[in-house]
Write a protein that holds these residues in place. Sequence first.
Motif, PDB file in Angstrom:
ATOM      1  N   CYS A 132       0.826  -1.209   0.000  1.00 11.50           N
ATOM      2  CA  CYS A 132       0.000   0.000   0.000  1.00 11.50           C
ATOM      3  C   CYS A 132       0.861   1.260   0.000  1.00 11.50           C
ATOM      4  O   CYS A 132       0.517   2.246  -0.660  1.00 11.50           O
ATOM      5  CB  CYS A 132      -1.014  -0.094   1.129  1.00 11.50           C
ATOM      6  N   LEU A 133       2.027   1.209   0.633  1.00  8.11           N
ATOM      7  CA  LEU A 133       2.892   2.403   0.652  1.00  8.11           C
ATOM      8  C   LEU A 133       3.455   2.683  -0.745  1.00  8.11           C
ATOM      9  O   LEU A 133       3.545   3.837  -1.173  1.00  8.11           O
ATOM     10  CB  LEU A 133       4.043   2.214   1.654  1.00  8.11           C
ATOM     11  N   ASN A 157      -4.189   0.615  -2.102  1.00  3.55           N
ATOM     12  CA  ASN A 157      -3.463   1.707  -1.442  1.00  3.55           C
ATOM     13  C   ASN A 157      -4.256   2.146  -0.199  1.00  3.55           C
ATOM     14  O   ASN A 157      -5.333   1.596   0.084  1.00  3.55           O
ATOM     15  CB  ASN A 157      -3.162   2.851  -2.424  1.00  3.55           C
ATOM     16  N   SER A 158      -3.705   3.138   0.518  1.00  2.10           N
ATOM     17  CA  SER A 158      -4.323   3.505   1.802  1.00  2.10           C
ATOM     18  C   SER A 158      -5.754   3.992   1.637  1.00  2.10           C
ATOM     19  O   SER A 158      -6.648   3.605   2.405  1.00  2.10           O
ATOM     20  CB  SER A 158      -3.506   4.594   2.502  1.00  2.10           C
ATOM     21  N   VAL A 164     -12.898   0.625   1.546  1.00  2.00           N
ATOM     22  CA  VAL A 164     -13.544  -0.691   1.675  1.00  2.00           C
ATOM     23  C   VAL A 164     -13.667  -1.107   3.141  1.00  2.00           C
ATOM     24  O   VAL A 164     -14.171  -2.184   3.456  1.00  2.00           O
ATOM     25  CB  VAL A 164     -12.838  -1.811   0.862  1.00  2.00           C
ATOM     26  N   GLY A 165     -13.180  -0.224   4.035  1.00  2.00           N
ATOM     27  CA  GLY A 165     -13.385  -0.457   5.467  1.00  2.00           C
ATOM     28  C   GLY A 165     -12.403  -1.432   6.106  1.00  2.00           C
ATOM     29  O   GLY A 165     -12.752  -2.103   7.074  1.00  2.00           O
ATOM     30  N   ILE A 166     -11.170  -1.499   5.573  1.00  2.00           N
ATOM     31  CA  ILE A 166     -10.175  -2.369   6.219  1.00  2.00           C
ATOM     32  C   ILE A 166      -9.246  -1.512   7.073  1.00  2.00           C
ATOM     33  O   ILE A 166      -8.572  -0.606   6.570  1.00  2.00           O
ATOM     34  CB  ILE A 166      -9.363  -3.164   5.164  1.00  2.00           C
ATOM     35  N   THR A 188      -0.924  -4.299   5.258  1.00  2.00           N
ATOM     36  CA  THR A 188       0.126  -3.892   4.305  1.00  2.00           C
ATOM     37  C   THR A 188      -0.463  -3.516   2.957  1.00  2.00           C
ATOM     38  O   THR A 188       0.254  -3.063   2.073  1.00  2.00           O
ATOM     39  CB  THR A 188       1.106  -5.050   4.054  1.00  2.00           C
ATOM     40  N   GLY A 189      -1.763  -3.779   2.777  1.00  2.00           N
ATOM     41  CA  GLY A 189      -2.399  -3.533   1.482  1.00  2.00           C
ATOM     42  C   GLY A 189      -2.619  -4.826   0.714  1.00  2.00           C
ATOM     43  O   GLY A 189      -3.420  -4.889  -0.204  1.00  2.00           O
TER      44      GLY A 189
END
Length: 519
Positions: A132-133, A157-158, A164-166, A188-189
Motif C-alpha cells: 500500500c505504501l 493503497n491507503s 472498503v473499510g479495512i 500492508t495492502g
Amino acid sequence: MEISHQDLILINANIITLDPFSPQATWVAIKNDKIITTGHGKDWKNFKYKNTSIIDCSGKTVIPGFIDAHLHLVSYAKSLVTSDLSPGKNVHSISDIQSIIKNCSQNRPAGQWIFGRGYNDFYLAEKRHPNCLDLDKATPGHPVRLTHRSGHVHVLNSLALKLVGITRETGDPDGGLIERDLKTGDPTGLLYEMGDFLYVRIPPLAPAELERGLQIADQELISLGVTSIQDASSRNNTEQWKLVKSWKKSGSLHPRVNLMMGISAFQKKSENYALNGLDPNQLRLGAVKIILDDTTGRLYPSQSELNAIVFEVHHAGQQIAIHALEEKAVKAACEAIQFALEKSPAKDHRHHIEHCSVCPPELARKIGALGITVVTQPAFIYFHGERYLETVPDERLKHLYPIKTLLDQGINVAASSDCPIVSPDPLIGISAAMHRLSEAGDIVGGRVRILSTAALQMYTLNAARATFEETIKGTITPGKLADLVVLNADPTRLTADEFRNLQVDKTIIGGKVVWEKNR
Ligand SMILES: [Zn+2]
C-alpha cells in the motif's frame, strides 16, 4: 432439397473431423447452422445450388471450432479496459507499476478508482508484491486496486483500504487473509482470497466501459477460433446471466456460452434463470461452481462442509465444478464427489474438478474411477513455465498439469485458458499440451508428450462432453452445429517450432463466417 441462401460449402480443404467414424474429408456442406455432410473429391457438386456460397480453402486445414471450457468473460472484458501490468507489457519493477498508476491518475479526477491487473511478483525486479505504501507514492488521492496475475491476491493503497473499510481492527473474512505488518499490525495492502469481499465494496466499471471491453474480448476470441466458451466464475448469478443474455441477444458476443452458476446463487432458491426465447445453443446454464481453497494452508470449505455442498448439488441433479489446485484440494474434491455418489449413485454425472494442477498417478486413478471430468489449463505450462521451473520442487513438478497421466486413466480432460489469467489462444494451449515447453523453450515436468489429435480433442470434443454437448459440438459430423475453424497449416504435422506460425484463417459459427484474417 430446399434451397437456402445460408447454404455454404467449404471445398479443397484438409478437414480433420475428429470424428472416428470418418476422420478425414476434403469438403463439408452446411445448411443453416448445421453440418449436413462431409465428403471427398468432387461430390460436393451434388449439394451446390444457385444460392450456395462456396469457400475454396486452397488446401488449408479445417477443424471443429475451439471450445474454451473455463474462462471468466466479465473479468476478461474488464481486464481489456484496465491497466495491464503484466511482464509482457514491459512491467519489470514496482517503479514501472508506480509510473503507470501515476499516469492514470493524472487524467482523472481525485477520488476515482484506478484498477490495474496482471502484475506478477515473480518477474518484478524487487521479487515481491507491491504494497500500500508503494501505491500511495504513485497516487494518494485516488483509490487503487491491483490484481495479481493469479486473480487470488489484490493490493490496495491507503485510500482504497479506507474506502472498503479495512483497518488494523478488521478481522480476516472467512477464507481470506489480510496481510499485516509484523511490528505495527497495520494492513500492508495485500489481500489474499478476498475477491468476494472487494467485489461488493468497490464500485463496478461503468457500463459503457464494460461494453467496450466486451467488444474487444469478443473480437479477440473469434480471431483465435474460439466458437464456444464456458464461463466458470464462482460469483455468477442471475445478474451475470442477464448481462450475458443481453450480449447474446444484441449479437455483440459471438461465441456460444455455457454459464456456470456460483454456489451461493444455487443455494439462494430465489435465483431465476429464464431463457425467454433465446436459443439454448447460444446460452446455457452450466455446472454449479465452488471454490475449494487451500492457499491459507487449510481447506476452505472443510471436507465435511464440502461433502454436504457437493451432495446438495448432486442430489438436485446438477453438475458440480470444484476449483481445486493442489494435491490436497484435488483429493478432497474426489472424496466429496465419492461421498455424494455413495449416497446417491449416478452413472453419467460428469462432475468436474477445475484446474487439477498437481495430481500424482494414484490420484489420477481415483479421478478416473469416479468418472470425474477434469478441466485444466495446458497454456499455464507455456506462460508460467519459467516460474514453475524455478519455484516448484522436482517432486511436485513431475505431477504438475499431468495431462498424459490424466488421459491415460481414461479421464475426460477438457482444456481451457482460465482467461484473463492467460491469453485465450487455444493454439498456445494445444502446443503446450503436446510439447510441454515454456515460453523460453524449456521443458516443464519432463517430455511426456501427447498426440496432436488428443490435444485438439481437449479443446473440442472433450470440452463439449464436459457440458453434455457432444451430440451437437466438438467434431465435424453431419447434424452437429457448423462451428469450424480454418487454419493456415495442419496442426497434426507441425514441429513445436513450426507450431508458432500456426494461425487461424477463418472462424465460422453456426455456418456464418464471423471472423476472417485480413478482411
Ligand atoms: Zn478460473
